[in-house]
Design a protein around this motif. Structure first.
Motif, mmCIF file in Angstrom:
data_model
loop_
_atom_site.group_PDB
_atom_site.id
_atom_site.type_symbol
_atom_site.label_atom_id
_atom_site.label_comp_id
_atom_site.label_asym_id
_atom_site.label_seq_id
_atom_site.Cartn_x
_atom_site.Cartn_y
_atom_site.Cartn_z
ATOM 1 N N VAL A 132 -41.237 -79.382 -87.230
ATOM 2 C CA VAL A 132 -42.024 -79.266 -88.463
ATOM 3 C C VAL A 132 -43.190 -80.254 -88.458
ATOM 4 O O VAL A 132 -44.342 -79.899 -88.712
ATOM 5 C CB VAL A 132 -41.128 -79.476 -89.698
ATOM 6 C CG1 VAL A 132 -41.980 -79.676 -90.952
ATOM 7 C CG2 VAL A 132 -40.200 -78.288 -89.893
ATOM 8 N N THR A 133 -42.901 -81.515 -88.163
ATOM 9 C CA THR A 133 -43.972 -82.510 -88.155
ATOM 10 C C THR A 133 -44.901 -82.328 -86.955
ATOM 11 O O THR A 133 -46.095 -82.654 -87.045
ATOM 12 C CB THR A 133 -43.388 -83.928 -88.158
ATOM 13 O OG1 THR A 133 -42.377 -84.035 -87.128
ATOM 14 C CG2 THR A 133 -42.758 -84.255 -89.499
ATOM 15 N N SER A 134 -44.385 -81.808 -85.851
ATOM 16 C CA SER A 134 -45.261 -81.525 -84.696
ATOM 17 C C SER A 134 -46.287 -80.462 -85.055
ATOM 18 O O SER A 134 -47.459 -80.551 -84.651
ATOM 19 C CB SER A 134 -44.428 -81.071 -83.499
ATOM 20 O OG SER A 134 -43.576 -82.104 -83.041
ATOM 21 N N ILE A 135 -45.857 -79.459 -85.805
ATOM 22 C CA ILE A 135 -46.807 -78.442 -86.287
ATOM 23 C C ILE A 135 -47.882 -79.109 -87.147
ATOM 24 O O ILE A 135 -49.076 -78.800 -87.041
ATOM 25 C CB ILE A 135 -46.065 -77.351 -87.080
ATOM 26 C CG1 ILE A 135 -45.192 -76.519 -86.132
ATOM 27 C CG2 ILE A 135 -47.046 -76.455 -87.831
ATOM 28 C CD1 ILE A 135 -44.229 -75.596 -86.842
ATOM 29 N N GLY A 136 -47.470 -80.040 -87.983
ATOM 30 C CA GLY A 136 -48.437 -80.757 -88.805
ATOM 31 C C GLY A 136 -49.438 -81.544 -87.978
ATOM 32 O O GLY A 136 -50.647 -81.551 -88.275
ATOM 33 N N ILE A 137 -48.977 -82.212 -86.919
ATOM 34 C CA ILE A 137 -49.878 -82.979 -86.057
ATOM 35 C C ILE A 137 -50.857 -82.052 -85.340
ATOM 36 O O ILE A 137 -52.037 -82.382 -85.157
ATOM 37 C CB ILE A 137 -49.073 -83.801 -85.038
ATOM 38 C CG1 ILE A 137 -48.232 -84.875 -85.754
ATOM 39 C CG2 ILE A 137 -49.992 -84.459 -84.021
ATOM 40 C CD1 ILE A 137 -49.054 -85.921 -86.469
ATOM 41 N N VAL A 138 -50.387 -80.874 -84.909
ATOM 42 C CA VAL A 138 -51.272 -79.912 -84.244
ATOM 43 C C VAL A 138 -52.423 -79.527 -85.173
ATOM 44 O O VAL A 138 -53.598 -79.501 -84.766
ATOM 45 C CB VAL A 138 -50.488 -78.662 -83.799
ATOM 46 C CG1 VAL A 138 -51.448 -77.543 -83.389
ATOM 47 C CG2 VAL A 138 -49.552 -79.001 -82.648
ATOM 48 N N PHE A 139 -52.109 -79.241 -86.434
ATOM 49 C CA PHE A 139 -53.169 -78.853 -87.361
ATOM 50 C C PHE A 139 -54.048 -80.047 -87.727
ATOM 51 O O PHE A 139 -55.251 -79.877 -87.979
ATOM 52 C CB PHE A 139 -52.574 -78.205 -88.610
ATOM 53 C CG PHE A 139 -52.212 -76.765 -88.405
ATOM 54 C CD1 PHE A 139 -53.196 -75.787 -88.393
ATOM 55 C CD2 PHE A 139 -50.894 -76.379 -88.204
ATOM 56 C CE1 PHE A 139 -52.877 -74.458 -88.192
ATOM 57 C CE2 PHE A 139 -50.557 -75.051 -87.998
ATOM 58 C CZ PHE A 139 -51.551 -74.084 -87.989
ATOM 59 N N ALA A 140 -53.484 -81.247 -87.750
ATOM 60 C CA ALA A 140 -54.315 -82.438 -87.965
ATOM 61 C C ALA A 140 -55.315 -82.598 -86.829
ATOM 62 O O ALA A 140 -56.500 -82.905 -87.052
ATOM 63 C CB ALA A 140 -53.429 -83.676 -88.069
ATOM 64 N N LEU A 141 -54.852 -82.377 -85.593
ATOM 65 C CA LEU A 141 -55.734 -82.449 -84.426
ATOM 66 C C LEU A 141 -56.820 -81.381 -84.491
ATOM 67 O O LEU A 141 -58.015 -81.661 -84.273
ATOM 68 C CB LEU A 141 -54.897 -82.287 -83.156
ATOM 69 C CG LEU A 141 -55.651 -82.066 -81.844
ATOM 70 C CD1 LEU A 141 -56.477 -83.292 -81.497
ATOM 71 C CD2 LEU A 141 -54.676 -81.733 -80.721
ATOM 72 N N LEU A 142 -56.422 -80.143 -84.797
ATOM 73 C CA LEU A 142 -57.394 -79.047 -84.853
ATOM 74 C C LEU A 142 -58.439 -79.282 -85.938
ATOM 75 O O LEU A 142 -59.636 -79.037 -85.727
ATOM 76 C CB LEU A 142 -56.663 -77.727 -85.094
ATOM 77 C CG LEU A 142 -55.785 -77.211 -83.953
ATOM 78 C CD1 LEU A 142 -55.023 -75.967 -84.380
ATOM 79 C CD2 LEU A 142 -56.623 -76.923 -82.715
#
Length: 720
Positions: free
Chosen positions: A301-311
């Protein structure tokens, strides 16, 4: 690229993100549809408590959650009191959410209290149903009698109420803190808004994906995971944005074209940001190795959040700044051809230039003193109590369920309403009952039996006892029976946990397939799984992050020292936190998962700042030599990394507004740890140690071998 395409590309990117935010934004109000705060759902499928929870509905006609209504009058309940309470129990059955027959009041031996068992429907409206039950009791009980709703339903309601502020209060506090810090740092009204838009849009897109994954049962979502997701995305997206903003401002001094400046900034910021995000994601995904379902859910769940933060930081923010150009920095616009501030040397001005000169003058003294201070702070670890806390202490502040549990334990057996549940072969019923009845920590035993008003029949050393003149037959499911053992101590106490462990050992001698579950067993299995996770995952996270740093810096010595510095920072932060929890806040202890979560966040996020620093140091070292590269890298990145650290500390500190013990402790540990890592480890310890070591810091890469020539050339140029 044609001029029209240069204008169209950022506009399209902004529109795409605007669409994602428009679709994802409304899901903030729908998280309760796919989340659960039931503690049993956190457990692995292999735990005894999980297996018993799955089997329990088969022994009953209802899967309701029990609420225990405790009615208390100091000095004793009068006969009219008991009559009024008995009459009122008939009305309780008609309240919304009451799932079955309400028991008649059971008066305590001392006559001061009565308890009533109310089965509540286990659904998304449980909190509202418990609130309705409490409201009814407040107006219906006799004057002078105090009513409490406790038990599993009461605690679940209090926990749900504590999480209510996640969607609004938590986000509002976090965003306000970030905005204030950015205004102070940039002294610009527009740039902080662009960064906040980037962070908020990233969170909306992440929540949209997570919500549907939870809807499809791909991930588990609960209030704990939800709160951390919100904070982590806001903090990470802001950090990545600050690094890009720093590079973009530098590029605008050298490039006339905003388009050209954007690509220069992206080249400089992209790989450090990707490496930082990849490190955090790798650390978080290590949680998939956890036994606890809540930990397993937190990783993806938090990894998905980091991916969108990066994008968002590498697409949306560059597009917004490209459209705004130098106006984004108003009133302190970076004009074309304006000189870059000197970062090292006598002519350099500013805080970080002075810090760089200080480090170059006494590197060994600085890193040795920093290390000793951090080691001293780490001695507080001996006072850390992270072996679990009672369920009644999970909610900070007022909790009616906790108050009711205290009254219940004072006048009835402490485990009333939350018995230990024992599932075993029907052929061993008498032997199992004998173990339970003969145990000092058990006050009474019953067996599940259909056709009995209460659903259970009492059991003594002589066997199943008659109910209303007849001896009922125990309910048998696949050859097993269910026994309920009411414990003498409160279900969430250490003494009750000891009793459950003892019962498991004694019952294993009867049949090693006997399962012991219930509220207390859930706590026991949760703590055991958390301790296993902590001891297993922490070493794996260290190895994974070390490998990433080796690949990024193309060296061995520097990554090892960076990892050791972050571990030391974590130990110091946890040591200070233990002292603060014990002697300042007076907290009852901590969940075993608190050190694990603190470690994953602090190590992964702490390495972020070292990556920002050391990638710039390596870039400068290629041109100026290692020691000059360290000073230049520190002076250039000092302001942006410190700002990023302050932002991340503020966002994690915002978790403290949610009155949940676990989140409050994580908030303090991570916020304090990020400040230690930013202001001490990254600003003083790592640069001073690296400067003292010199070129060998890059061993065994080519930079280590070539650095001597670069450094000698620099020294000759300086003399000239």
């Amino acid at each position: 690229m044609p001029r029209w395409a240069r204008a169209a590309l950022p506009a399209v990117l902004v529109l795409v993100w605007l669409a994602l935010a428009a679709v994802g934004g409304p899901y903030f109000g729908r998280v309760s549809e796919v989340s659960s705060n039931d503690q049993a759902s956190y457990l692995p499928a292999s735990a005894d408590a999980t297996k018993v929870a799955a089997l329990q509905p088969e022994f009953s006609d209802s899967d309701a959650v029990p609420a225990i209504v405790v009615l208390h009058r100091p000095g004793g309940l009068s006969t009219p009191d008991v009559a009024a309470i008995t009459e009122d129990t008939k009305a309780l059955a008609g309240l919304p959410g009451v799932a079955g027959d309400v028991s008649p009041p059971i008066v305590s031996d001392d006559g001061e209290a009565a308890q009533v068992f109310v089965p509540m429907t286990d659904d998304a409206d449980l909190d509202a149903h418990v609130a309705g039950l409490r409201e009814h009791l407040a107006s219906s009980v006799p004057d002078g009698v105090r009513a409490y709703v406790t038990g599993p339903a009461g605690f679940a309601s209090d926990l749900g109420a504590a999480f209510e502020g996640i969607d609004g209060l938590l986000l509002g506090v976090a965003l306000a803190a970030v905005f204030v810090i950015l205004v102070v740092v940039y002294r610009s009204p527009l740039l902080p808004l662009l960064v906040l838009v980037t962070s908020t849009f990233a969170l909306c897109a992440a929540l949209l994906v997570v919500w549907w994954l939870a809807k499809w049962d791909v991930v588990e979502l609960n209030g704990q995971v939800q709160g951390i997701l919100f904070i982590l995305v806001i903090g990470a997206a802001t950090d990545y944005s600050l690094l890009y903003v720093s590079r973009y401002r530098e590029a605008l001094r050298d490039e006339r074209s905003r388009w050209r400046a954007t690509w220069v900034a992206l080249r400089g910021a992209f790989w450090p940001v990707v490496a930082s995000a990849g490190t955090v994601i790798a650390g978080l995904l290590c949680l998939l190795l956890s036994d606890l379902s809540s930990n397993q859910a937190l990783g993806p769940v938090t990894s998905i959040g980091i991916v969108f933060a990066l994008l968002a930081a590498t697409t949306l923010l560059p597009a917004l700044l490209l459209l705004c150009g130098r106006a984004a920095f108003w009133p302190a616009r970076p004009n074309l051809g304006s000189a870059h501030p000197a970062v090292v040397g006598p002519q350099a001005r500013g805080l970080w230039a002075r810090v760089a000169r200080w480090i170059s003058g006494a590197p060994r003294t600085i890193w040795v003193v920093c290390t000793l201070v951090l080691l001293a702070a780490a001695t507080g670890l001996v006072q850390l109590k992270a072996d679990g806390v009672p369920q009644s202490d999970l909610v900070l502040g007022h909790s009616e369920a906790r108050d009711g549990q205290d009254v219940l334990a004072e006048h009835f057996p402490g485990g009333s309403g939350s018995p230990a549940l024992v599932v075993g072969p029907s052929s061993e019923l008498e032997r199992m009952a004998g173990v339970l009845v003969g145990h000092d920590g058990v006050s009474s035993v019953s067996v599940a039996a259909k056709g009995v008003p209460s659903g259970t029949a009492p059991v003594t050393a002589d066997g199943v006892q008659p109910v209303q003149g007849a001896t009922p037959a125990p309910t048998v499911v696949d050859g097993d029976v269910l026994l309920e053992a009411t414990l003498s101590d409160p279900a969430d106490s250490d003494a009750a946990e000891d009793v459950v462990r003892s019962l498991r050992a004694d019952l294993a001698a009867v049949d090693d397939g006997i399962l012991v579950g219930g509220v207390t067993a859930v706590a026991v299995d949760s703590n055991d799984a958390s301790i296993h996770d902590r001891n297993t995952i922490i070493p794996i996270v260290l190895v994974v992050i070390l490998l990433i740093l080796v690949l990024l810096l193309r060296a061995v010595l520097a990554p090892v020292l960076l990892v050791l510095s972050v571990v030391l920072s974590f130990a110091a932060s946890l040591g200070v936190s233990a002292l603060v929890f014990d002697h300042v806040f007076g907290l009852p202890g901590a969940d075993p998962a608190v050190p694990l979560y603190g470690f994953v966040f602090l190590v992964a996020l702490g390495i972020d700042y070292n990556i920002f620093l050391m990638t710039r140091v390596r870039e400068e070292s290629l041109e100026h030599g290692t020691r000059q590269g360290i000073l230049r890298g520190l002076a250039v990145t000092g302001g942006v990394i410190t700002s990023a650290g302050l932002v991340l500390a503020a966002t994690f500190a915002a978790l403290g507004v949610i009155p949940i013990l676990f989140l409050a402790q994580i908030a303090f540990i991570v916020a304090f740890g990020v400040l230690v890592d930013t202001l001490v480890v990254r600003s003083l310890l790592v640069p001073a140690l690296s400067y003292d070591i010199g070129a060998p810091i890059w061993w065994p890469s080519r930079l280590w071998r070539d650095d001597g020539g670069v450094a000698r050339s620099d020294r000759r140029r300086d003399r000239v």
